[in-house]
Design a protein around this motif. Structure first.
Motif, PDB file in Angstrom:
ATOM      1  N   GLU A 132      71.004 116.739 -47.316  1.00 56.37           N
ATOM      2  CA  GLU A 132      71.199 117.754 -46.271  1.00 56.37           C
ATOM      3  C   GLU A 132      71.533 117.128 -44.920  1.00 56.37           C
ATOM      4  OE1 GLU A 132      66.662 117.089 -46.566  1.00 56.37           O
ATOM      5  OE2 GLU A 132      68.409 116.996 -47.869  1.00 56.37           O
ATOM      6  N   HIS A 136      70.555 118.546 -41.236  1.00 62.20           N
ATOM      7  CA  HIS A 136      69.518 117.702 -40.644  1.00 62.20           C
ATOM      8  C   HIS A 136      69.663 117.558 -39.133  1.00 62.20           C
ATOM      9  CE1 HIS A 136      66.533 114.560 -40.384  1.00 62.20           C
ATOM     10  NE2 HIS A 136      67.409 113.713 -39.896  1.00 62.20           N
ATOM     11  N   LYS A 144      66.468 123.740 -33.856  1.00 61.24           N
ATOM     12  CA  LYS A 144      66.694 122.899 -35.030  1.00 61.24           C
ATOM     13  C   LYS A 144      66.267 123.590 -36.323  1.00 61.24           C
ATOM     14  CE  LYS A 144      65.811 118.134 -36.590  1.00 61.24           C
ATOM     15  NZ  LYS A 144      67.214 117.819 -36.872  1.00 61.24           N
ATOM     16  N   ASP A 145      65.338 124.539 -36.227  1.00 58.85           N
ATOM     17  CA  ASP A 145      64.838 125.210 -37.422  1.00 58.85           C
ATOM     18  C   ASP A 145      65.684 126.412 -37.828  1.00 58.85           C
ATOM     19  OD1 ASP A 145      62.831 123.374 -37.304  1.00 58.85           O
ATOM     20  OD2 ASP A 145      61.294 124.762 -36.596  1.00 58.85           O
ATOM     21  N   TRP A 148      67.836 126.343 -41.020  1.00 58.64           N
ATOM     22  CA  TRP A 148      67.047 126.421 -42.251  1.00 58.64           C
ATOM     23  C   TRP A 148      66.612 127.861 -42.519  1.00 58.64           C
ATOM     24  CZ3 TRP A 148      66.138 122.167 -45.411  1.00 58.64           C
ATOM     25  CH2 TRP A 148      66.630 120.950 -44.909  1.00 58.64           C
ATOM     26  N   GLY A 166      64.458 120.833 -48.656  1.00 55.95           N
ATOM     27  CA  GLY A 166      64.899 119.577 -48.081  1.00 55.95           C
ATOM     28  C   GLY A 166      64.356 118.386 -48.843  1.00 55.95           C
ATOM     29  N   ARG A 169      61.048 113.925 -45.603  1.00 58.84           N
ATOM     30  CA  ARG A 169      60.361 114.511 -44.450  1.00 58.84           C
ATOM     31  C   ARG A 169      60.765 115.958 -44.211  1.00 58.84           C
ATOM     32  NH1 ARG A 169      60.960 109.082 -40.760  1.00 58.84           N
ATOM     33  NH2 ARG A 169      58.893 108.201 -41.162  1.00 58.84           N
ATOM     34  N   ASN A 170      62.033 116.297 -44.478  1.00 61.55           N
ATOM     35  CA  ASN A 170      62.461 117.684 -44.294  1.00 61.55           C
ATOM     36  C   ASN A 170      61.708 118.626 -45.219  1.00 61.55           C
ATOM     37  OD1 ASN A 170      64.317 117.367 -42.216  1.00 61.55           O
ATOM     38  ND2 ASN A 170      66.019 116.949 -43.597  1.00 61.55           N
ATOM     39  N   ARG A 173      58.507 119.306 -43.588  1.00 59.99           N
ATOM     40  CA  ARG A 173      58.660 120.061 -42.343  1.00 59.99           C
ATOM     41  C   ARG A 173      58.959 121.538 -42.585  1.00 59.99           C
ATOM     42  NH1 ARG A 173      62.215 118.706 -36.922  1.00 59.99           N
ATOM     43  NH2 ARG A 173      62.127 120.802 -36.056  1.00 59.99           N
ATOM     44  N   TYR A 174      59.802 121.849 -43.599  1.00 62.40           N
ATOM     45  CA  TYR A 174      60.310 123.211 -43.722  1.00 62.40           C
ATOM     46  C   TYR A 174      59.651 124.044 -44.820  1.00 62.40           C
ATOM     47  CZ  TYR A 174      63.781 121.727 -40.385  1.00 62.40           C
ATOM     48  OH  TYR A 174      64.392 121.263 -39.246  1.00 62.40           O
TER      49      TYR A 174
END
Length: 670
Positions: A132, A136, A144-145, A148, A166, A169-170, A173-174
């Motif tokens: 992604e 990203h 930034k979100d 998504w 993701g 780390r994504n 995070r999501y």
């Protein structure tokens, strides 16, 4: 009785969970988008808890209002998006396809309107937001979100219910955002239980389970605890710290028996850890790549009830993927009849393999082929779990819509779907011309092997070109082992000629396709033309200019092998211009909300191909004009009479690679 929806319509619910409230807010946004300001009283939409099958809903007019009846969150969410789609005209991929909405006063709903959703053909269905790199770094309205959120909304609108949100780390995070929007969370096949990767937690330790069992297990426990508030389909397994098997870095496991034994033990441990904390947990495991060979060899033991996920090879064919560059066993990847239990698939519409995958363009294989493979999947009863690698969504929306139709209904009428897709997102006019471009996109694809799925994406004219150049610069006589995947050759020269054959054919086909797309774009309305340029025309440009650049490189390399460095330099310059143009044309499609969408395109990376070529040009300049480095400069900078009188080698600073190419190009033009 006339039932109308308008700007003043309200969405009412006796009690709603957070995911349902988010869907309500989305419908309110759509109402504001579609309707003009209005003082008239309009009818409302009311959410009613009622007995329905899981994830299903009914819609009917009752007591002067529109009622959505459902028993659970997803039932209400799907019902809300039904209203948006069928009454307001907001299509499922509105965001990704730049749908333009004409404002209206209201819409009239027949007072006898009713709809009952039937369960979808596939039970767990969703996307893996993988590779992604575009999402990203891209932001929407400084958020930034937000991109998504648009991914997850599109998935829900298409009837999805799960997501791998993701990579690495994504994914961590999501997953909360995915959960609060109503999606179940599942995991990357290399990230069991969605836990933190061992090397992230312990960068200084060897990632060996034998050496650090307690640390691995604690990471798994922590991963479970962090996700207990989400709906999760828990992925079990043990692959490695990257997209490769653990034994690639651990010499202790040399046999299939040893490897299978460890994986089986760890799957059981993970299964127990989940079930101790969440007794009704749903679990899955991937029968993918090298793991499938272990499974079919009888070396893997999987707990009863765990969903076994089979995978295509990255090109849509249900066979094992290429395990190493030159090892492509193509073992059928579907369960046998006697393989009881639950089964699923992991399927790619986007694939990054550094060989011939399609990452920023549509999968180049025919829709009839994709339908055929997914029908095989359904025929053997694989209906429990479909996870589709959607990558960065935007380049792949056609096939994401296509497959969503199949996971909802179990089949698809290809022509009807294509026509409907064009009518929704492009235009009511010129459907025939646009449809022909869709058909010809697949007909133009380069076949790189004898099998029906072996058609090249845009990576074919990028990664292999960079491999050819680096091989020449290291050793111009020995063939590259990394390039033997296409066809084994005895010499590097034979490899260059082989790739040249493919690039020449590709240029011929894509030149015709590009011209067809350009002509089609010219006859469309401005709005339809904009989307067409963003999608099919852009992809035609990427394929044509990358393959044209690749053809110039193979010509250059053949000249360089003959030590004609000067002409090799020129054709390398021509190649570089083609890749720069392809990248420039892609970046020009970043209008409006798409600003900087392609900025971080670092996987196919046409701009890097151009950079590698620039280094190759400098290399040719050095080896071709040594030892004194003035002859090429004199030839292209000086007049005929000055060139032949060499009392002083040069009267000015040495010119750069770029300056030399510009002079050479202008002289050729003369």
């Amino acid at each position: 009785m006339i039932i109308t929806l308008g700007r003043n319509s309200k969405i009412l619910a006796e009690a709603a969970t957070r995911p349902v409230m988010r869907a309500i807010a989305t419908l309110e946004r759509d109402i504001e988008t579609v309707f003009k300001s209005d003082s008239k009283k309009r009818n409302d939409i009311f959410l009613v808890k009622a007995e329905q099958e899981n994830e299903c809903y009914s819609i009917a007019v009752n007591n002067n209002q529109i009622e959505i009846k459902a028993a659970d969150d997803l039932g209400f969410i799907y019902g809300i998006y039904h209203i948006s789609r069928c009454f307001l005209g907001i299509h499922d991929l509105w965001f990704w396809n730049n749908q333009k909405v004409d404002k209206k006063e209201c819409v009239v709903i027949p007072d006898a309107y009713s709809y009952q959703m039937t369960p979808y053909a596939v039970k767990q269905r969703g996307w893996f937001v993988n590779d992604e790199v575009l999402l990203h770094t891209w932001t929407l309205e400084g958020d930034k979100d937000k991109p998504w959120e648009m991914v997850f909304e599109a998935l829900l609108r298409l009837g999805g219910n799960m997501v791998v949100p993701g990579t690495d780390r994504n994914a961590i995070r999501y997953r909360k955002l995915a959960a609060v929007m109503g999606l179940k969370v599942t995991h990357h096949h290399a990230e069991p239980l969605g836990a933190e990767m061992f090397l992230r937690a312990y960068p200084d330790l060897n990632p060996s389970y034998d050496e650090h069992p307690e640390k691995f297990q604690q990471l798994w426990i922590d991963g479970i605890e962090r996700q207990k508030d989400c709906q999760v389909i828990w992925n079990l397994g043990f692959r490695g710290q990257g997209d490769c098997p653990f034994w690639a870095n651990d010499p202790r496991y040399q046999t299939d028996q040893e490897r299978g034994k460890l994986i089986s033990e760890l799957i059981q441990i993970q299964y127990n850890l989940v079930k101790e904390r969440i007794p009704d947990a749903v679990c899955c495991t991937n029968i993918y790549g090298e793991t499938m060979e272990l499974y079919q060899g009888g070396h893997l033991s999987i707990p009863e009830g765990v969903i076994k996920i089979w995978a295509d090879n990255g090109y849509g064919k249900m066979v094992t993927r290429r395990l190493e560059k030159n090892y492509n066993p193509r073992i059928p990847s579907l369960p046998e009849k006697e393989d009881a239990g639950s089964h699923g698939i992991y399927y790619h519409v986007s694939y990054y393999d550094l060989l011939a995958g399609s990452h920023i363009t549509m999968l180049p294989n025919e829709p009839s082929f994709i339908r055929q493979e997914l029908q095989k999947v359904l025929h053997v009863g694989v209906k429990d779990y479909w996870l589709i690698n959607c990558s960065n969504v935007k380049p792949h929306v056609y096939y994401l819509d296509f497959i969503a139709t199949m996971w909802r209904t179990g089949d698809i009428d290809i022509e009807k779907h294509r026509t409907g897709y064009i009518r929704k997102y492009y235009s009511e006019d010129n459907i025939e011309e646009i449809s022909k471009c869709f058909v010809d996109y697949f007909k133009s694809a380069t076949a790189f092997g004898p099998n029906e799925d072996e058609h090249a994406g845009e990576q074919f004219a990028n990664h292999n070109v960079r491999g050819l150049i680096s091989t020449f610069m290291k050793n111009s006589y020995q063939p590259s082992e990394q390039l033997q995947w296409l066809q084994p050759k005895e010499t590097f020269e034979e490899q260059v000629k082989l790739f040249d054959l493919f690039y020449v054919k590709a240029v011929e086909k894509y030149k015709c396709f590009l011209e067809e797309c350009k002509k089609t774009a010219e006859i469309l309305s401005p709005e339809a033309s904009e989307l067409f340029q963003d999608s099919l025309l852009l992809q035609a440009q990427i394929y044509y200019y990358c393959n044209s650049g690749a053809q110039f490189i193979t010509k250059s390399l053949q000249l360089a092998l003959d030590k004609d460095y000067k002409n090799a330099f020129y054709y390398a310059g021509r190649a570089r211009e083609e890749y720069v143009l392809a990248n420039t044309l892609m970046r020009q499609r970043e209008h409006d909300k798409w600003k900087d969408f392609y900025e971080n395109e670092c996987l196919t990376d046409m701009k890097w191909t151009a950079n590698v070529i620039h280094g190759y040009m400098s290399f040719l300049y050095i080896v071709g004009d040594e030892p004194y480095f003035y002859e090429w400069q004199r030839q292209f900078l000086y007049s005929e009479e000055d060139r032949r009188v060499v009392l002083i080698t040069n009267m000015e600073n040495h010119i750069t690679t770029d300056e030399l190419y510009a002079l050479m190009k202008s002289r050729r033009a003369e």
